[in-house]
Scaffold this active site. Structure first.
Site, short mmCIF file in Angstrom:
data_model
loop_
_atom_site.label_atom_id
_atom_site.label_comp_id
_atom_site.label_asym_id
_atom_site.label_seq_id
_atom_site.Cartn_x
_atom_site.Cartn_y
_atom_site.Cartn_z
N SER A 37 2.41 5.95 -2.95
CA SER A 37 3.34 6.92 -2.89
C SER A 37 3.37 7.43 -4.67
CB SER A 37 4.37 6.78 -1.81
OG SER A 37 3.87 6.65 -0.47
N ALA A 57 0.90 -1.23 -0.04
CA ALA A 57 -0.28 -0.07 -0.17
C ALA A 57 0.39 1.32 0.02
CB ALA A 57 -0.99 0.05 0.95
N GLU A 73 6.19 11.65 3.38
CA GLU A 73 7.05 11.49 2.12
C GLU A 73 6.44 12.29 1.29
OE1 GLU A 73 7.05 7.41 -0.46
OE2 GLU A 73 7.89 6.79 1.93
N CYS A 98 -6.55 4.99 5.57
CA CYS A 98 -5.08 4.19 5.51
C CYS A 98 -4.36 4.40 6.77
CB CYS A 98 -4.63 5.14 4.36
SG CYS A 98 -2.81 4.40 4.18
N GLU A 135 2.76 2.00 -3.47
CA GLU A 135 1.81 2.21 -4.35
C GLU A 135 1.02 3.34 -4.31
OE1 GLU A 135 1.20 0.94 -7.33
OE2 GLU A 135 2.57 -0.60 -7.06
#
Length: 407
Positions: A253, A248, A367, A358, A251
């Site tokens: 990010s 997760a 990030e 999430c 993908e």
């Protein structure tokens, strides 16, 4: 057995939904006009080919994600002997569990996450990003291949304490597993996913065994030690959590970065953003996630009789929130097709909602902020030279995004 509900408003959403082919290259390339047309016909419409109700309105998609009468009901793939590891990697993860199991898993994982792991990563993310940028040419380059794709793997590996010499396979395993979430997967994709699941699980199991003997200051060590009274993660739950974090996290990010950067750099009269301003940068990231969402479809199954958006569901009926459609609902977002980095508030659903919101969202946001600021510190004025979309609908992103400093 799924049923086709008889609720058919005058606009005939049944027919409208069936016209939406999520494997059509034109839809994959630019789904938003097609999703807008479906939302105008009905924000909740039955698609007989997929056997699922599609929620395209923000209110309806939000209700699908939040209503506790709808759940993530994982159905093991068969023959189960072939799919054994793939099946338990999902059945024992937070993403595919429901209360009370989900409540217990999230409490244990959140406790480990809450020990400052995300906050301590900020300087390290900047260091990793700067290292990748140092290897890029001064002219045009593929910002995905050289920067956005390797960075999340490095970050998750850093978070879990994966040695640098053992990181090469992580991305390959992740990409093979998540390909199973698409509507057009092939037998070859399925074989790759089974193999990747077995290899990935075996690797994490070995790494966790090492951390049990010699704990470090990484998240995997804390997950191994995570306890709530006498409760702790089982061996399968521990591995499933680590695998989910990479799948997760990588993908979301990569696709969030690539989609958003493309939206911004190609926007008419591109709006300027001072990325040294923390608040302005945070708003920019949220618009990245809203305008061209990295995840487009998240499915739920009715566990009991439920009414959503004027449609009655019986147990077993399936409904999917189309997140990209919801994030461009004009009832919530003014001029929704326009990329607006000053948009505030920005109540997008890119990270989901409800109990399955999430758990890695703070890390993904951090990030994106750090990687954007670091990229633009070196290349303050980029332009898109070439953009090639991935041929996938559910996980929306680019295969190539070549950029160049403006002359």
């Amino acid at each position: 057995m799924l049923r086709q509900a008889a609720v058919v408003p005058p606009e005939n959403p049944v027919a409208a939904a069936d016209l939406l082919d999520l494997t059509d290259p034109a839809v994959v390339a630019d789904p938003y006009p097609h999703l807008a047309a479906l939302r105008s016909a009905s924000p909740l419409a039955w698609h007989s080919g997929m056997g699922v109700w599609l929620a395209t309105g923000h209110a309806e998609a939000g209700a699908v994600l939040r209503d506790r009468r709808l759940g993530r009901v994982f159905g093991p793939r068969s023959p189960e002997a072939d799919w054994d590891t793939f099946n338990w990697l999902h059945a024992d993860s937070i993403l595919d569990s429901e209360p009370p199991k989900h409540t217990r898993l999230r409490r244990l994982v959140a406790g480990a996450f809450g020990r400052g792991h995300v906050q301590r990563l900020a300087p390290r993310i900047e260091e990793l990003a700067a290292g990748l940028l140092a290897d890029l040419p001064s002219g045009e380059f593929d910002v995905l291949e050289g920067y956005a794709e390797p960075l999340p793997v490095l970050v998750i590996a850093e978070l879990l304490g994966v040695p640098e010499s053992e990181r090469d396979d992580l991305r390959r395993w992740s990409q093979a597993i998540v390909r199973m979430y698409e509507v057009d997967r092939t037998p070859d994709h399925e074989a790759q996913a089974r193999s990747a699941s077995a290899e990935f699980a075996a690797y994490v199991e070995e790494l966790a065994a090492q951390r049990a003997k010699a704990p470090g200051d990484d998240l995997l060590s804390d997950l191994v030690q995570a306890r709530d009274g006498s409760d702790r993660l089982s061996a399968h739950e521990l591995v499933a959590t680590a695998v989910l974090l990479l799948n997760a996290g990588h993908e979301a990010s990569v696709n969030g970065f690539g989609n958003g950067l493309h939206s911004w750099l190609t926007a008419p009269e591109r709006p300027q953003v001072d990325v040294t301003d923390d608040a302005a940068l945070a708003r920019l990231v949220e618009e990245f996630l809203r305008h061209d969402s990295p995840l487009h479809l998240f499915e739920r199954t009715a566990k009991e009789p439920t009414d959503i958006g004027g449609v009655h569901l019986e147990p077993g009926d399936k409904v999917a929130a189309l997140l990209g459609a919801a994030n461009r609902d004009p009832a919530v977002f003014a001029d929704p097709d326009r990329f607006d980095p000053t948009r505030d508030p920005n109540p997008h659903l890119a990270f989901g909602a409800g109990i399955h919101f999430c758990i890695g969202a703070p890390l993904a946001r951090l990030e994106l902020e750090v990687s954007l600021r670091t990229l633009l510190a070196r290349f303050p004025d980029l332009e898109v030279v070439q953009a090639q979309r991935r041929p996938t609908f559910v996980l929306r992103g680019f295969e190539r995004l070549v950029v160049s400093p403006r002359a």
